[in-house]
Write an enzyme that holds these catalytic residues in place. Structure first.
Site, mmCIF file in Angstrom:
data_model
loop_
_atom_site.group_PDB
_atom_site.id
_atom_site.type_symbol
_atom_site.label_atom_id
_atom_site.label_comp_id
_atom_site.label_asym_id
_atom_site.label_seq_id
_atom_site.Cartn_x
_atom_site.Cartn_y
_atom_site.Cartn_z
ATOM 1 N N ILE A 3 37.315 26.717 57.994
ATOM 2 C CA ILE A 3 37.422 25.395 57.320
ATOM 3 C C ILE A 3 38.813 25.526 58.780
ATOM 4 C CG2 ILE A 3 36.605 25.604 55.236
ATOM 5 C CD1 ILE A 3 39.488 26.277 53.947
ATOM 6 N N THR B 219 41.935 26.425 40.744
ATOM 7 C CA THR B 219 41.910 27.205 39.307
ATOM 8 C C THR B 219 43.408 27.179 38.594
ATOM 9 O OG1 THR B 219 43.352 29.867 39.113
ATOM 10 C CG2 THR B 219 43.896 28.629 41.371
ATOM 11 N N ASP B 220 42.994 27.582 37.220
ATOM 12 C CA ASP B 220 44.361 27.736 36.509
ATOM 13 C C ASP B 220 46.005 28.541 36.282
ATOM 14 O OD1 ASP B 220 43.157 30.505 35.568
ATOM 15 O OD2 ASP B 220 43.052 29.906 33.599
ATOM 16 N N GLU B 221 45.751 28.839 37.278
ATOM 17 C CA GLU B 221 47.128 29.105 38.016
ATOM 18 C C GLU B 221 47.658 28.834 37.919
ATOM 19 O OE1 GLU B 221 46.035 33.090 39.514
ATOM 20 O OE2 GLU B 221 43.915 33.501 38.907
ATOM 21 N N TYR C 66 49.150 33.739 46.179
ATOM 22 C CA TYR C 66 48.096 32.695 45.429
ATOM 23 C C TYR C 66 47.666 31.475 44.872
ATOM 24 C CZ TYR C 66 42.916 32.325 43.260
ATOM 25 O OH TYR C 66 42.118 30.865 42.987
ATOM 26 N N ALA D 64 50.006 30.340 44.393
ATOM 27 C CA ALA D 64 51.093 28.307 45.113
ATOM 28 C C ALA D 64 50.442 28.131 46.268
ATOM 29 C CB ALA D 64 52.563 29.533 45.966
ATOM 30 N N LYS E 30 47.275 27.753 46.163
ATOM 31 C CA LYS E 30 46.662 26.976 45.875
ATOM 32 C C LYS E 30 46.930 25.503 45.398
ATOM 33 C CE LYS E 30 42.187 27.386 44.708
ATOM 34 N NZ LYS E 30 40.998 27.152 45.928
ATOM 35 N N HIS F 274 53.511 39.468 37.012
ATOM 36 C CA HIS F 274 51.690 39.562 36.862
ATOM 37 C C HIS F 274 51.729 38.329 35.809
ATOM 38 C CE1 HIS F 274 48.311 42.011 34.764
ATOM 39 N NE2 HIS F 274 47.917 40.631 35.055
HETATM 40 P P1 NAD Z 1 35.471 34.156 46.821
HETATM 41 O O1 NAD Z 1 36.976 35.188 47.415
HETATM 42 O O2 NAD Z 1 34.546 35.234 46.282
HETATM 43 O O3 NAD Z 1 35.495 33.851 47.778
HETATM 44 C C1 NAD Z 1 35.225 32.357 49.281
HETATM 45 C C2 NAD Z 1 34.950 32.365 50.226
HETATM 46 O O4 NAD Z 1 35.221 31.171 51.132
HETATM 47 C C3 NAD Z 1 33.822 33.649 51.115
HETATM 48 O O5 NAD Z 1 32.807 33.626 50.886
HETATM 49 C C4 NAD Z 1 34.569 33.135 52.461
HETATM 50 O O6 NAD Z 1 33.927 33.809 53.569
HETATM 51 C C5 NAD Z 1 35.016 31.808 52.832
HETATM 52 N N1 NAD Z 1 35.938 32.234 53.090
HETATM 53 C C6 NAD Z 1 37.612 32.173 53.358
HETATM 54 N N2 NAD Z 1 37.946 31.821 54.409
HETATM 55 C C7 NAD Z 1 37.661 31.045 54.981
HETATM 56 C C8 NAD Z 1 37.677 30.096 55.870
HETATM 57 N N3 NAD Z 1 39.115 30.181 56.192
HETATM 58 N N4 NAD Z 1 36.793 29.417 56.257
HETATM 59 C C9 NAD Z 1 35.287 29.408 55.807
HETATM 60 N N5 NAD Z 1 35.223 30.323 54.702
HETATM 61 C C10 NAD Z 1 35.871 31.244 54.452
HETATM 62 O O7 NAD Z 1 35.814 33.170 46.085
HETATM 63 P P2 NAD Z 1 35.476 32.902 44.445
HETATM 64 O O8 NAD Z 1 36.289 33.464 43.667
HETATM 65 O O9 NAD Z 1 33.963 32.633 44.648
HETATM 66 O O10 NAD Z 1 36.092 31.552 44.227
HETATM 67 C C11 NAD Z 1 35.538 30.373 44.870
HETATM 68 C C12 NAD Z 1 37.061 29.363 44.304
HETATM 69 O O11 NAD Z 1 36.910 29.189 43.349
HETATM 70 C C13 NAD Z 1 37.803 28.927 45.514
HETATM 71 O O12 NAD Z 1 38.598 28.256 45.346
HETATM 72 C C14 NAD Z 1 39.128 29.919 44.113
HETATM 73 O O13 NAD Z 1 40.481 29.455 44.371
HETATM 74 C C15 NAD Z 1 38.288 29.399 43.139
HETATM 75 N N6 NAD Z 1 38.669 29.885 41.862
HETATM 76 C C16 NAD Z 1 38.279 30.953 41.648
HETATM 77 C C17 NAD Z 1 38.107 31.700 40.528
HETATM 78 C C18 NAD Z 1 37.610 32.979 40.339
HETATM 79 O O14 NAD Z 1 37.700 34.043 38.947
HETATM 80 N N7 NAD Z 1 36.837 33.621 40.338
HETATM 81 C C19 NAD Z 1 38.749 30.926 39.080
HETATM 82 C C20 NAD Z 1 39.667 30.044 39.453
HETATM 83 C C21 NAD Z 1 39.160 29.441 40.585
HETATM 84 P P1 TYD Z 2 41.365 39.640 38.650
HETATM 85 O O1 TYD Z 2 39.620 39.629 38.219
HETATM 86 O O2 TYD Z 2 42.330 40.061 39.771
HETATM 87 O O3 TYD Z 2 41.969 38.242 38.437
HETATM 88 P P2 TYD Z 2 43.283 36.980 38.308
HETATM 89 O O4 TYD Z 2 44.205 38.019 38.867
HETATM 90 O O5 TYD Z 2 42.960 36.173 39.394
HETATM 91 O O6 TYD Z 2 43.785 36.821 36.812
HETATM 92 O O7 TYD Z 2 42.485 40.336 37.231
HETATM 93 C C1 TYD Z 2 41.893 39.782 36.041
HETATM 94 C C2 TYD Z 2 42.955 40.660 35.021
HETATM 95 O O8 TYD Z 2 43.157 41.826 35.145
HETATM 96 C C3 TYD Z 2 44.440 40.124 35.549
HETATM 97 O O9 TYD Z 2 45.514 40.085 34.874
HETATM 98 C C4 TYD Z 2 45.121 41.809 36.762
HETATM 99 C C5 TYD Z 2 44.197 42.769 35.816
HETATM 100 N N1 TYD Z 2 43.362 43.762 36.814
HETATM 101 C C6 TYD Z 2 43.562 45.322 35.899
HETATM 102 O O10 TYD Z 2 44.378 45.163 34.570
HETATM 103 N N2 TYD Z 2 42.910 45.992 37.008
HETATM 104 C C7 TYD Z 2 42.811 45.893 37.845
HETATM 105 O O11 TYD Z 2 42.188 47.113 38.628
HETATM 106 C C8 TYD Z 2 42.406 44.715 38.138
HETATM 107 C C9 TYD Z 2 41.526 44.364 40.045
HETATM 108 C C10 TYD Z 2 43.208 43.612 38.020
#
Ligand code: NAD
Ligand code: TYD
Length: 365
Positions: free
Chosen positions: A58, A132-134, A158, A160, A162, A304
């Site tokens: 991107i 994200t909510d973070e 992360y 920051a 986002k 954390h």
């Molecule tokens: P993920 O890490 O599983 O997937 C990210 C994808 O983006 C991957 O397929 C990767 O190859 C691609 N990517 C990374 N850098 C790229 C670049 N420079 N150009 C093109 N593609 C690139 O992430 P996810 O969990 O599917 O999250 C998707 C979105 O949702 C993110 O924006 C994340 O911040 C947001 N989000 C995720 C969660 C969660 O719980 N997983 C929660 C809140 C928000």
């Molecule tokens: P994670 O799945 O990394 O999501 P996020 O940090 O974005 O919330 O972690 C979810 C919660 O679980 C977070 O409080 C960190 C904790 N965690 C563990 O306790 N052990 C682990 O091995 C991992 C990956 C996360």
């Protein structure tokens, strides 16, 4: 057609699959295939002309301009990101590069394309940014849940990065009038979740008899959202969200991490008993009676965040969305999915999904 970024990742691939099940509209999917991108997630669309995959970054402005000009999307759904907090602590630069610079370049390419559209197409165009909510920081035990007006206070590299991307998206509406939408969601879980994140890591480690690492006291709280519910919310926001608005998406499932780990262990005890699978504790070699014997408290993550919770009432009130899954139904489906898709897990763990992608998609990618 719609233009999805990061559609080979966890949420993006679930979104593409759900989109193709529910509509006839073509998806252009741009993904760099970092370690988190896995085209095996989209194997069921291999023969489908509805899904067009392009491997690319991107941050590549030339590529973006070409894709907009060639495919003329009516909307961008921006999922691509570096997404793992622990990785952002070890190496924050990739987070600034993709999440901030990448989002900026995507916005610029979208703006140039949008400026050239006819009035009706210009008004109908949408740029939906998945966040994200973070970005809201951390909550105390009695604080109200995050709403769309909660001030930003990101704590990790992360979050920051986002937050930076959210601000850019907001500015493109305010300054240029671009029809943007932002969604801020809580922790997702479900199929195709990369096993570095809490829930899939616990499932995969438990089945292998490996320790289940719980950070700190395990009392940190997250608000869990089943990924299919999240994808449905995004479709709804795309369809009916008001440009310039942000929408919080949550599952109304606040749970402490240790409770999550215990729930996963209990489901595995029921669905895949350690005694039947001959699972031993990898540390001692002793046969396991229950998976929770593997729980191991480890050093906490630096900085954390203690608690996240989403107030998703705006989305329900204004657009009529609410989650279909409870945590109990969603986590059961998730554990069942991992048990039924051990080949997918093995491919991710040994890295062979990369070779598979090359063989299967080399020509297309
Ligand atoms: P993920 O890490 O599983 O997937 C990210 C994808 O983006 C991957 O397929 C990767 O190859 C691609 N990517 C990374 N850098 C790229 C670049 N420079 N150009 C093109 N593609 C690139 O992430 P996810 O969990 O599917 O999250 C998707 C979105 O949702 C993110 O924006 C994340 O911040 C947001 N989000 C995720 C969660 C969660 O719980 N997983 C929660 C809140 C928000
Ligand atoms: P994670 O799945 O990394 O999501 P996020 O940090 O974005 O919330 O972690 C979810 C919660 O679980 C977070 O409080 C960190 C904790 N965690 C563990 O306790 N052990 C682990 O091995 C991992 C990956 C996360």
């Amino acid at each position: 057609m719609i233009f999805v970024t990061g559609g080979a990742g966890f949420i993006g691939s679930n979104f593409v699959l759900q989109w193709c099940r529910n509509t006839d509209e073509t998806v252009l999917n741009l993904d760099a295939l970092t370690y988190a991108g896995n085209l095996a997630n989209l194997q069921s669309l291999e023969q489908s002309s509805q899904h067009r995959f392009v491997q690319g970054d991107i941050r590549d402005s030339e590529l973006l301009a070409r894709l907009f000009a060639e495919h003329k999307p009516r909307a961008v759904l921006h999922f691509a990101a570096e997404s793992h907090v622990d990785r952002s602590i070890i190496g924050p630069e990739a987070f600034v590069e993709t999440n901030v610079v990448g989002t900026f370049r995507l916005l610029e390419a979208a703006r140039a394309y949008w400026n050239g559209l006819e009035a009706a197409d210009k008004a109908a165009f949408r740029f939906l940014h998945v966040s994200t909510d973070e970005v809201y920081g951390t909550l105390g035990p009695n604080d109200p849940a995050f709403s769309e007006t909660t001030p930003y206070a990101p704590n990790s590299p992360y979050s920051a990065s986002k937050a930076g991307s959210d601000h850019l998206v907001r500015a493109y509406h305010h300054t240029y009038g671009m029809p943007v939408l932002t969604t801020n969601c809580s922790n997702n879980y479900g199929p195709y979740h990369f096993p570095e994140k809490l829930i899939p890591l616990m499932i995969v480690n438990a089945l292998a008899g490996k320790p289940l690492p719980v950070y700190g006291d395990g009392q940190q709280i997250r608000d869990w959202l089943y990924v299919e519910d999240h994808c449905a919310a995004i479709r709804r926001v795309l369809e009916a969200g008001k440009p310039g608005e942000t929408y919080n998406v949550g599952g109304w499932n606040e749970k402490a991490n240790i409770e999550i780990v215990q729930t996963v262990c209990a489901l595995l005890d029921e669905l895949a008993p350690a005694s039947e699978r001959n699972v031993s504790d990898s540390r001692s070699g002793t046969p396991l009676a229950r998976y929770d014997e593997l729980i191991s408290y480890v050093t906490d993550r630096p900085g954390h965040d203690r608690r996240y919770a989403i107030d998703a009432r705006k989305l329900e009130r204004e657009l009529g969305w609410k989650p279909a899954e409870t945590f109990e139904t969603g986590i059961r489906k998730t554990v069942q999915w991992y048990l039924a898709n051990q080949e997918w897990v093995a491919g991710v763990l040994d890295g062979s999904y990369r070779d598979w992608v090359q063989t299967q998609y080399g020509a297309k990618a």
